[in-house]
Motif scaffolding. Structure first.
Motif, PDB file in Angstrom:
ATOM      1  N   ALA A  56       0.861  -1.185   0.000  1.00 37.79           N
ATOM      2  CA  ALA A  56       0.000   0.000   0.000  1.00 37.79           C
ATOM      3  C   ALA A  56       0.891   1.226   0.000  1.00 37.79           C
ATOM      4  O   ALA A  56       1.823   1.325   0.809  1.00 37.79           O
ATOM      5  CB  ALA A  56      -0.898  -0.011   1.232  1.00 37.79           C
ATOM      6  N   VAL A  57       0.630   2.176  -0.918  1.00 40.88           N
ATOM      7  CA  VAL A  57       1.538   3.312  -1.046  1.00 40.88           C
ATOM      8  C   VAL A  57       0.870   4.674  -0.869  1.00 40.88           C
ATOM      9  O   VAL A  57       1.544   5.672  -0.585  1.00 40.88           O
ATOM     10  CB  VAL A  57       2.293   3.280  -2.396  1.00 40.88           C
ATOM     11  CG1 VAL A  57       3.200   2.056  -2.467  1.00 40.88           C
ATOM     12  CG2 VAL A  57       1.326   3.291  -3.571  1.00 40.88           C
ATOM     13  N   ALA A  58      -0.461   4.759  -1.031  1.00 37.47           N
ATOM     14  CA  ALA A  58      -1.163   6.038  -0.903  1.00 37.47           C
ATOM     15  C   ALA A  58      -2.659   5.744  -0.933  1.00 37.47           C
ATOM     16  O   ALA A  58      -3.077   4.602  -1.125  1.00 37.47           O
ATOM     17  CB  ALA A  58      -0.783   6.996  -2.037  1.00 37.47           C
ATOM     18  N   ALA A  59      -3.454   6.782  -0.726  1.00 35.69           N
ATOM     19  CA  ALA A  59      -4.903   6.608  -0.754  1.00 35.69           C
ATOM     20  C   ALA A  59      -5.553   7.729  -1.543  1.00 35.69           C
ATOM     21  O   ALA A  59      -5.024   8.844  -1.647  1.00 35.69           O
ATOM     22  CB  ALA A  59      -5.475   6.564   0.656  1.00 35.69           C
ATOM     23  N   LEU A  60      -6.718   7.415  -2.090  1.00 39.53           N
ATOM     24  CA  LEU A  60      -7.565   8.371  -2.800  1.00 39.53           C
ATOM     25  C   LEU A  60      -8.944   8.281  -2.171  1.00 39.53           C
ATOM     26  O   LEU A  60      -9.432   7.186  -1.887  1.00 39.53           O
ATOM     27  CB  LEU A  60      -7.659   8.025  -4.286  1.00 39.53           C
ATOM     28  CG  LEU A  60      -6.365   7.665  -5.027  1.00 39.53           C
ATOM     29  CD1 LEU A  60      -6.692   7.145  -6.427  1.00 39.53           C
ATOM     30  CD2 LEU A  60      -5.445   8.857  -5.101  1.00 39.53           C
ATOM     31  N   SER A  61      -9.586   9.413  -1.961  1.00 39.17           N
ATOM     32  CA  SER A  61     -10.914   9.369  -1.358  1.00 39.17           C
ATOM     33  C   SER A  61     -11.775  10.506  -1.877  1.00 39.17           C
ATOM     34  O   SER A  61     -11.263  11.546  -2.305  1.00 39.17           O
ATOM     35  CB  SER A  61     -10.819   9.451   0.170  1.00 39.17           C
ATOM     36  OG  SER A  61     -10.510  10.766   0.590  1.00 39.17           O
TER      37      SER A  61
END
Length: 254
Positions: A56-61
């Motif tokens: 897991a490297v980043a998130a989008l929301s």
């Protein structure tokens, strides 16, 4: 960054709040090769974790509040989110959300520094943060842009125990002697309406090629690729929804 896994006091995660989640998925998949996975639980609100391989490297929301800007946010690892939130308030900052539990993943808060730059606190439980740093397509540096560098230096060294190595032009932040980010004085280089802010830099194999891919995918090049004297090659880009982020050549983490 000089470390390759989350450490207390250092940046551990970055997430994008966007007005077009599906568009952001397409853009960053094309740009970085991410594999986005959206949490199917209704209470997760569309939260999407981007992966490279198994990491897991980043998130989008999606945007969760009407006043929330389209922007990348940076989270810093803390041992105790409630204690860190107290230190934020005592040092002159403001806690605007939380601390609150996020399922069994951890405890979370959103705060503003005295100049209004937003950042996040993360107390890990089931989720430690990014599983990979400094490799192409992953977080490699974080930078604070502010008009009050002296006040910011006092605030962050008090809250997180960072050290600050300042030159005439730039300040580098470190935790435990390991550099992970910097601070730039906004001065008159930014329009007055642009607030103080944190911005992530992602490592890439080729800054110039990445800038061209961003442009072709509907983004903008805000700061053209350039080599910093005695530093990395960098560029600042903007995605199609308006969120700014930086890229730097992998292996040049500061």
């Amino acid at each position: 960054m000089k470390f390759d896994k989350p450490v207390i006091g250092g940046p551990c995660w970055t997430e994008l709040g966007t007005s077009d989640l599906e568009g952001a998925k397409r853009f960053y998949t094309e740009l970085f090769g991410w594999r986005p996975e959206t949490d199917p639980r209704q209470e997760a609100g569309g939260y999407t974790v981007a992966h490279l391989g198994d990491a897991a490297v980043a998130a989008l929301s999606p945007l969760y509040q009407e006043t929330q800007p389209v922007a990348w946010n940076v989270s810093f690892a803390v041992a105790d989110a409630d204690d860190a939130a107290r230190r934020v308030a005592e040092a002159g900052g403001t806690v605007v959300l939380g601390p609150m539990d996020v399922f069994d993943a951890g405890r979370f808060a959103v705060a503003l520094d005295p100049a209004g730059a937003a950042f996040q606190l993360w107390q890990a439980r089931g989720f430690q943060g990014a599983g990979l740093f400094n490799a192409p397509g992953t977080l490699g540096w974080v930078e604070l842009a502010t008009r009050e560098p002296d006040r910011a230096r006092d605030f962050y060294t008090t809250v997180f125990g960072w050290s600050a190595n300042a030159s005439q032009w730039y300040t580098q932040w470190a935790v435990g002697g390991e550099d992970f980010g910097g601070m730039a004085d906004m001065g008159d280089r930014f329009p007055p309406e642009v607030p103080a802010h944190w911005m992530p830099y992602f490592a890439v194999a080729d800054v110039d090629a990445t800038a061209e891919v961003a442009r072709e995918a509907g983004g903008d090049v805000v700061v053209a690729p350039a080599s910093v004297p005695d530093g990395p090659r960098i560029a600042v880009l903007r995605d199609p929804q308006g969120a700014a982020f930086g890229v730097h050549r992998a292996g040049e983490e500061g």
